[in-house]
Design an enzyme around this catalytic site. Structure first.
Site, PDB file in Angstrom:
ATOM      1  N   HIS A   1     -22.092  62.490  56.745  1.00 55.47           N
ATOM      2  CA  HIS A   1     -21.492  62.149  55.454  1.00 55.47           C
ATOM      3  C   HIS A   1     -21.556  60.649  55.214  1.00 55.47           C
ATOM      4  O   HIS A   1     -21.549  59.861  56.149  1.00 55.47           O
ATOM      5  CB  HIS A   1     -20.053  62.648  55.346  1.00 55.47           C
ATOM      6  CG  HIS A   1     -19.125  62.143  56.419  1.00 55.47           C
ATOM      7  ND1 HIS A   1     -19.192  62.576  57.732  1.00 55.47           N
ATOM      8  CD2 HIS A   1     -18.109  61.255  56.381  1.00 55.47           C
ATOM      9  CE1 HIS A   1     -18.248  61.979  58.448  1.00 55.47           C
ATOM     10  NE2 HIS A   1     -17.586  61.162  57.656  1.00 55.47           N
TER      11      HIS A   1
ATOM     12  N   HIS B   1     -19.762  57.493  53.048  1.00 47.93           N
ATOM     13  CA  HIS B   1     -18.566  57.094  52.321  1.00 47.93           C
ATOM     14  C   HIS B   1     -18.936  56.165  51.163  1.00 47.93           C
ATOM     15  O   HIS B   1     -19.718  55.225  51.354  1.00 47.93           O
ATOM     16  CB  HIS B   1     -17.622  56.285  53.228  1.00 47.93           C
ATOM     17  CG  HIS B   1     -17.070  57.045  54.380  1.00 47.93           C
ATOM     18  ND1 HIS B   1     -15.819  57.614  54.360  1.00 47.93           N
ATOM     19  CD2 HIS B   1     -17.592  57.329  55.596  1.00 47.93           C
ATOM     20  CE1 HIS B   1     -15.594  58.203  55.526  1.00 47.93           C
ATOM     21  NE2 HIS B   1     -16.645  58.045  56.298  1.00 47.93           N
TER      22      HIS B   1
END
Ligand code: ZN
Length: 133
Positions: A98, A100
């Site tokens: 992932h 950010h």
């Protein structure tokens, strides 16, 4: 597999989804560092950047740019950090790739600390050698 992000991608766990396509799901971080803290998740389970296939990698940055612009326009943030952690030592908490996007606001109190000391030249030369340059 007991992966929170896989469950979010599959809709087994709820999330505040702000965008979705074939490769990615973009959600608001459940534990935001700032207002609008957003995560771009790969839909497939890859642990980290080392496992990320070229197709996802190539599509990721244009999406990050698009979502960053959206956050800036919608939230009026004063800045934004693009951050991506790999490995526990780097601050990765969930082992599903992932990225950010952290909107920043004047006086938001978030501290990201880098050393501002310049090492000796030999230190750079050693790194360059290890990298074969
Ligand atoms: Zn996963």
């Amino acid at each position: 597999m007991d992966c929170i992000f896989c469950k979010i991608v599959e809709g087994e766990l709820s999330s505040y989804c702000i965008y979705e396509d074939e490769l990615f799901k973009v959600i608001l971080d459940a534990y935001p560092s700032s207002v609008g803290h957003t995560l771009i998740l790969t839909k497939k389970h890859y642990e980290n950047v080392y496992e990320l296939p070229a197709e996802e990698a190539a599509a990721l940055m244009p999406l990050a740019v698009k979502i960053s612009a959206k956050l800036k326009d919608a939230l009026g943030c004063d800045g934004l950090n693009v951050l991506q952690n790999n490995g526990k030592v780097a601050g990765q908490v969930i082992n599903h790739y992932h990225m950010h996007l952290i909107p920043r606001y004047n006086n938001d109190g978030i501290v990201m600390k880098w050393s501002m000391e310049k090492p000796a030249e030999e230190s750079f030369q050693k790194v360059m050698e290890k990298l074969g340059r």
